[in-house]
Design a protein around this motif. Structure first.
Motif, PDB file in Angstrom:
ATOM      1  N   TRP A  24     -20.340  48.996 127.177  1.00  0.00           N
ATOM      2  CA  TRP A  24     -19.622  50.231 127.457  1.00  0.00           C
ATOM      3  C   TRP A  24     -18.015  50.171 126.634  1.00  0.00           C
ATOM      4  O   TRP A  24     -18.289  48.609 127.071  1.00  0.00           O
ATOM      5  CB  TRP A  24     -19.523  51.132 128.833  1.00  0.00           C
ATOM      6  N   GLY A  25     -18.261  51.454 126.030  1.00  0.00           N
ATOM      7  CA  GLY A  25     -16.515  51.290 125.443  1.00  0.00           C
ATOM      8  C   GLY A  25     -16.306  51.991 125.454  1.00  0.00           C
ATOM      9  O   GLY A  25     -16.456  53.448 125.057  1.00  0.00           O
ATOM     10  N   ILE A  26     -14.564  51.862 125.491  1.00  0.00           N
ATOM     11  CA  ILE A  26     -14.007  53.301 125.560  1.00  0.00           C
ATOM     12  C   ILE A  26     -12.173  53.401 124.833  1.00  0.00           C
ATOM     13  O   ILE A  26     -11.357  52.361 124.939  1.00  0.00           O
ATOM     14  CB  ILE A  26     -13.196  53.428 127.939  1.00  0.00           C
ATOM     15  N   LEU A  27     -12.372  54.430 123.714  1.00  0.00           N
ATOM     16  CA  LEU A  27     -11.382  53.973 123.367  1.00  0.00           C
ATOM     17  C   LEU A  27     -10.234  55.444 124.260  1.00  0.00           C
ATOM     18  O   LEU A  27     -10.790  56.828 124.712  1.00  0.00           O
ATOM     19  CB  LEU A  27     -11.416  55.039 121.646  1.00  0.00           C
ATOM     20  N   PRO A  28      -8.825  55.264 124.084  1.00  0.00           N
ATOM     21  CA  PRO A  28      -7.711  55.926 124.807  1.00  0.00           C
ATOM     22  C   PRO A  28      -7.571  57.380 124.596  1.00  0.00           C
ATOM     23  O   PRO A  28      -7.897  57.401 122.786  1.00  0.00           O
ATOM     24  CB  PRO A  28      -6.685  54.975 125.000  1.00  0.00           C
ATOM     25  N   ALA A  29      -7.618  58.361 124.988  1.00  0.00           N
ATOM     26  CA  ALA A  29      -6.878  59.629 124.208  1.00  0.00           C
ATOM     27  C   ALA A  29      -5.876  59.436 123.440  1.00  0.00           C
ATOM     28  O   ALA A  29      -5.632  60.338 122.785  1.00  0.00           O
ATOM     29  CB  ALA A  29      -7.052  61.175 125.652  1.00  0.00           C
ATOM     30  N   ASP A  30      -4.899  58.949 124.297  1.00  0.00           N
ATOM     31  CA  ASP A  30      -3.563  58.948 123.904  1.00  0.00           C
ATOM     32  C   ASP A  30      -3.238  57.691 123.041  1.00  0.00           C
ATOM     33  O   ASP A  30      -4.275  56.521 122.721  1.00  0.00           O
ATOM     34  CB  ASP A  30      -2.269  58.411 124.786  1.00  0.00           C
ATOM     35  N   PRO A  31      -3.526  58.212 121.375  1.00  0.00           N
ATOM     36  CA  PRO A  31      -3.589  56.754 120.594  1.00  0.00           C
ATOM     37  C   PRO A  31      -2.289  55.760 120.710  1.00  0.00           C
ATOM     38  O   PRO A  31      -3.096  54.140 120.331  1.00  0.00           O
ATOM     39  CB  PRO A  31      -2.707  57.312 119.537  1.00  0.00           C
ATOM     40  N   MET A  32      -1.171  55.616 121.828  1.00  0.00           N
ATOM     41  CA  MET A  32      -0.884  54.439 121.977  1.00  0.00           C
ATOM     42  C   MET A  32      -1.652  53.404 123.332  1.00  0.00           C
ATOM     43  O   MET A  32      -1.063  52.878 123.998  1.00  0.00           O
ATOM     44  CB  MET A  32       0.314  54.382 122.431  1.00  0.00           C
ATOM     45  N   GLY A  33      -2.976  54.603 124.020  1.00  0.00           N
ATOM     46  CA  GLY A  33      -3.593  53.688 124.864  1.00  0.00           C
ATOM     47  C   GLY A  33      -4.348  52.602 125.254  1.00  0.00           C
ATOM     48  O   GLY A  33      -3.781  51.647 123.664  1.00  0.00           O
ATOM     49  N   THR A  34      -4.748  52.101 125.855  1.00  0.00           N
ATOM     50  CA  THR A  34      -5.974  51.342 126.107  1.00  0.00           C
ATOM     51  C   THR A  34      -6.914  50.944 125.371  1.00  0.00           C
ATOM     52  O   THR A  34      -8.052  52.358 125.818  1.00  0.00           O
ATOM     53  CB  THR A  34      -5.452  50.180 127.014  1.00  0.00           C
ATOM     54  N   THR A  35      -7.429  50.578 124.872  1.00  0.00           N
ATOM     55  CA  THR A  35      -8.817  50.651 124.568  1.00  0.00           C
ATOM     56  C   THR A  35      -9.761  49.343 125.452  1.00  0.00           C
ATOM     57  O   THR A  35      -8.995  48.283 125.663  1.00  0.00           O
ATOM     58  CB  THR A  35      -9.135  50.157 122.951  1.00  0.00           C
ATOM     59  N   VAL A  36     -10.908  49.713 125.984  1.00  0.00           N
ATOM     60  CA  VAL A  36     -11.406  48.813 127.197  1.00  0.00           C
ATOM     61  C   VAL A  36     -13.009  48.858 126.504  1.00  0.00           C
ATOM     62  O   VAL A  36     -13.466  49.785 126.544  1.00  0.00           O
ATOM     63  CB  VAL A  36     -11.684  49.806 128.248  1.00  0.00           C
ATOM     64  N   ARG A  37     -13.151  47.638 126.431  1.00  0.00           N
ATOM     65  CA  ARG A  37     -15.231  47.174 126.011  1.00  0.00           C
ATOM     66  C   ARG A  37     -15.723  46.241 126.749  1.00  0.00           C
ATOM     67  O   ARG A  37     -15.203  45.274 127.029  1.00  0.00           O
ATOM     68  CB  ARG A  37     -15.258  47.014 124.864  1.00  0.00           C
ATOM     69  N   ARG A  38     -16.589  45.947 127.625  1.00  0.00           N
ATOM     70  CA  ARG A  38     -17.839  45.908 128.836  1.00  0.00           C
ATOM     71  C   ARG A  38     -18.437  45.472 127.969  1.00  0.00           C
ATOM     72  O   ARG A  38     -19.163  46.277 127.109  1.00  0.00           O
ATOM     73  CB  ARG A  38     -17.739  46.054 130.072  1.00  0.00           C
ATOM     74  N   PHE A  39     -18.948  44.298 127.854  1.00  0.00           N
ATOM     75  CA  PHE A  39     -20.832  44.156 127.086  1.00  0.00           C
ATOM     76  C   PHE A  39     -20.981  42.459 127.885  1.00  0.00           C
ATOM     77  O   PHE A  39     -20.482  41.928 128.191  1.00  0.00           O
ATOM     78  CB  PHE A  39     -20.190  43.803 125.755  1.00  0.00           C
ATOM     79  N   SER A  40     -22.701  42.647 127.819  1.00  0.00           N
ATOM     80  CA  SER A  40     -22.904  41.485 128.518  1.00  0.00           C
ATOM     81  C   SER A  40     -23.766  41.200 127.000  1.00  0.00           C
ATOM     82  O   SER A  40     -24.558  41.664 125.942  1.00  0.00           O
ATOM     83  CB  SER A  40     -24.490  42.213 128.634  1.00  0.00           C
ATOM     84  N   ASP A  41     -23.544  39.737 126.422  1.00  0.00           N
ATOM     85  CA  ASP A  41     -23.655  39.231 125.508  1.00  0.00           C
ATOM     86  C   ASP A  41     -25.261  38.481 125.008  1.00  0.00           C
ATOM     87  O   ASP A  41     -25.444  37.430 125.975  1.00  0.00           O
ATOM     88  CB  ASP A  41     -22.896  37.886 124.700  1.00  0.00           C
ATOM     89  N   TYR A  42     -25.622  39.098 124.267  1.00  0.00           N
ATOM     90  CA  TYR A  42     -27.142  38.769 124.632  1.00  0.00           C
ATOM     91  C   TYR A  42     -27.384  36.831 123.372  1.00  0.00           C
ATOM     92  O   TYR A  42     -28.251  36.118 124.034  1.00  0.00           O
ATOM     93  CB  TYR A  42     -28.039  39.521 123.191  1.00  0.00           C
ATOM     94  N   GLN A  43     -26.317  36.611 122.999  1.00  0.00           N
ATOM     95  CA  GLN A  43     -26.417  34.440 122.847  1.00  0.00           C
ATOM     96  C   GLN A  43     -25.436  33.279 123.890  1.00  0.00           C
ATOM     97  O   GLN A  43     -24.892  33.125 123.205  1.00  0.00           O
ATOM     98  CB  GLN A  43     -25.323  34.547 121.174  1.00  0.00           C
ATOM     99  N   GLY A  44     -25.299  34.167 125.378  1.00  0.00           N
ATOM    100  CA  GLY A  44     -24.864  33.520 126.191  1.00  0.00           C
ATOM    101  C   GLY A  44     -23.761  33.905 125.893  1.00  0.00           C
ATOM    102  O   GLY A  44     -22.787  32.872 126.645  1.00  0.00           O
ATOM    103  N   GLY A  45     -22.022  35.436 125.568  1.00  0.00           N
ATOM    104  CA  GLY A  45     -20.885  34.762 125.540  1.00  0.00           C
ATOM    105  C   GLY A  45     -20.520  35.451 127.296  1.00  0.00           C
ATOM    106  O   GLY A  45     -19.575  35.365 127.323  1.00  0.00           O
ATOM    107  N   GLY A  46     -21.872  35.933 128.120  1.00  0.00           N
ATOM    108  CA  GLY A  46     -21.184  36.143 129.283  1.00  0.00           C
ATOM    109  C   GLY A  46     -21.263  37.605 129.511  1.00  0.00           C
ATOM    110  O   GLY A  46     -21.167  38.703 127.942  1.00  0.00           O
ATOM    111  N   ASP A  47     -20.997  38.243 130.691  1.00  0.00           N
ATOM    112  CA  ASP A  47     -20.495  39.802 130.941  1.00  0.00           C
ATOM    113  C   ASP A  47     -19.478  39.431 130.862  1.00  0.00           C
ATOM    114  O   ASP A  47     -18.583  39.318 132.189  1.00  0.00           O
ATOM    115  CB  ASP A  47     -21.080  40.130 132.414  1.00  0.00           C
ATOM    116  N   ARG A  48     -18.394  39.625 130.176  1.00  0.00           N
ATOM    117  CA  ARG A  48     -17.061  39.955 130.038  1.00  0.00           C
ATOM    118  C   ARG A  48     -16.889  41.429 129.839  1.00  0.00           C
ATOM    119  O   ARG A  48     -16.792  42.407 129.439  1.00  0.00           O
ATOM    120  CB  ARG A  48     -16.870  39.727 128.686  1.00  0.00           C
TER     121      ARG A  48
END
Length: 450
Positions: A288-312
């Motif tokens: 999942w990914g989230i963009l902040p409501a405030d343009p100066m806020g924090t973008t967060v992204r969680r992903f499980s990579d299909y090529q072995g990059g892990g859940d980060r």
């Protein structure tokens, strides 16, 4: 037009930290460094979203004309491998309070953004990119504070006037999705795409490589303009009738648009792979990914990579104006402090998780949020200045530069050209002092949204 015959490039691109999206992938296919003199019909400077889109569109338009693409570093090591991986269709003006602009301006930008996303989608289908690389899943803008919720409500009302679809998500829905209790409200819109940016760049380059001669670690250090342009690199030269410059803010290193481009760095951190116990403790969905409501806020992204990059998890915030086009170590240190705090605020159940990668990425903006685009010398076109939305606007600029160079006119190009010129900037040191002070104040105003 600048009317220059001989151009010596003032500096070469410098990117702080590793391009993490590229670093977590298996070893990349490499392309040669240019070590000879070649002659082509078309030369493209820059191998990011704009350069590859220009190469793809040219390949569709110019028949058997020869095309060479020159990338200063390795593919996906520069800004193209350093963004958050959102291809956003809706208004996303970083200079505004809530991403929105004027009504007519936003309708035009939506049409252009969606054309670029469609072009990217066609490449994703042609080059068989899996969902982990190109996922048309929409996006969520989210808020963790009452002030952020007010930003979302303002943006929701703007989407109503634009006739755009959306869904409001409650705090409980956000917790189920993300695993964290931080978010009070979310606003889902269906038109965005989430990508693994480095995989996307690599896949497009691989797909184009039989048609386009690609050179890595081949920066252009000077240009001699004439009936045939000559691009000099450290170990070879390219003679080309036509040149497309897809170098974003680095365009100013060639002497173009002086006093009109803002060079902003944004910063991010990526965790090490989460353990099974940590994943269980967090809960929620794995991608999942989230963009902040405030343009100066924090973008967060969680992903499980299909090529072995892990859940980060990726945390992105903080911005600095660096008109030298080079970030300082102190910028990276402050970003790391802010990102660790933002991570702790959102994921207290993961306290102590190490950040494996920290990096910065270059953006180019103009004061009036317009591109630095067009024929800047005879048979030299600029596809630069993406105003903070490099995945989409870079793709769009590359497409449009190719269409302007070959066709001269198209329906989409007419729409894209309906911009004023970039505004002149205030003089230094007032520009840098004022802009950085303003960004620090806006970060303070963002509060916990940062």
């Amino acid at each position: 037009m600048a009317n220059k015959n001989n151009i010596n490039v003032k500096r070469l691109p410098v990117d702080p930290g590793p391009a993490a999206w590229n670093s977590i992938l298996p070893k990349a296919r490499t392309y040669p460094l240019l070590r000879e003199d070649i002659t082509v019909d078309w030369a493209i400077i820059g191998g990011g979203f704009a350069g590859l889109a220009a190469a793809k569109r040219l390949s569709q338009l110019v028949g058997n004309d020869s095309i060479a693409l020159l990338e200063a570093s390795a593919l996906a090591q520069g800004p193209a491998g350093r963004n958050s991986g959102f291809m956003i269709d809706l208004p996303h003006e970083l200079n505004s309070e809530s991403y929105a602009g004027g009504h007519a301006q936003d309708l035009r930008q939506i049409k252009l953004n969606r054309a670029a996303i469609d072009f990217a989608r066609e490449m994703a289908e042609e080059y068989a990119m899996p969902k982990a690389v190109f996922d048309p899943c929409g996006k969520v803008t989210a808020a963790g504070t009452a002030k952020g919720v007010a930003h979302i409500e303002s943006y929701r009302q703007h989407l109503e006037t634009l006739g755009e679809q959306y869904e409001v998500r409650s705090a409980d829905e956000m917790k189920t999705w993300t695993g964290t209790e931080f978010y009070q409200k979310g606003l889902f819109t269906p038109g965005a795409v989430m990508i693994q940016p480095a995989s996307f760049i690599r896949s497009v380059a691989d797909g184009l490589s039989e048609r386009v001669a690609i050179y890595e670690n081949t920066p252009v250090v000077s240009m001699q303009l004439g009936d045939t342009h000559t691009l000099s690199t450290p170990q070879g030269k390219v003679k080309a009738k036509n040149v497309i410059m897809a170098v974003n803010g680095h365009l100013q290193s060639f002497g173009y648009f002086p006093g009109r481009l803002l060079h902003v760095f944004t910063y991010a951190s990526m965790t090490r792979p989460l353990s099974p116990q940590e994943i269980k403790r967090l809960g929620g969905s794995s991608d999942w990914g989230i963009l902040p409501a405030d343009p100066m806020g924090t973008t967060v992204r969680r992903f499980s990579d299909y090529q072995g990059g892990g859940d980060r998890i990726v945390i992105r915030n903080h911005a600095t104006l660096n008109q030298s086009i080079e970030a300082k170590e102190s910028n990276m240190q402050r970003a790391a402090m802010l990102q660790d705090r933002s991570f702790e605020n959102r994921f207290p159940m993961l306290s102590g998780i190490e950040m494996e990668y920290r990096w910065g990425g270059r953006l180019c903006l103009t004061l009036n949020s317009v591109p630095a685009f067009g024929e800047i010398e005879e048979r030299v076109w600029s596809a630069c200045c993406q105003n903070g939305l490099g995945t989409v606007k870079g793709t769009l600029s590359g497409m449009m530069a190719a269409e302007q160079a070959v066709l001269g006119k198209s329906e989409l190009l007419d729409l894209f050209l309906d911009y004023p010129n970039p505004s002149r900037l205030p003089p230094e040191p007032f520009l840098s002092i004022g802009a950085n002070a303003t960004m620090r104040f806006k970060e303070w105003q963002a509060g916990l949204e940062l």
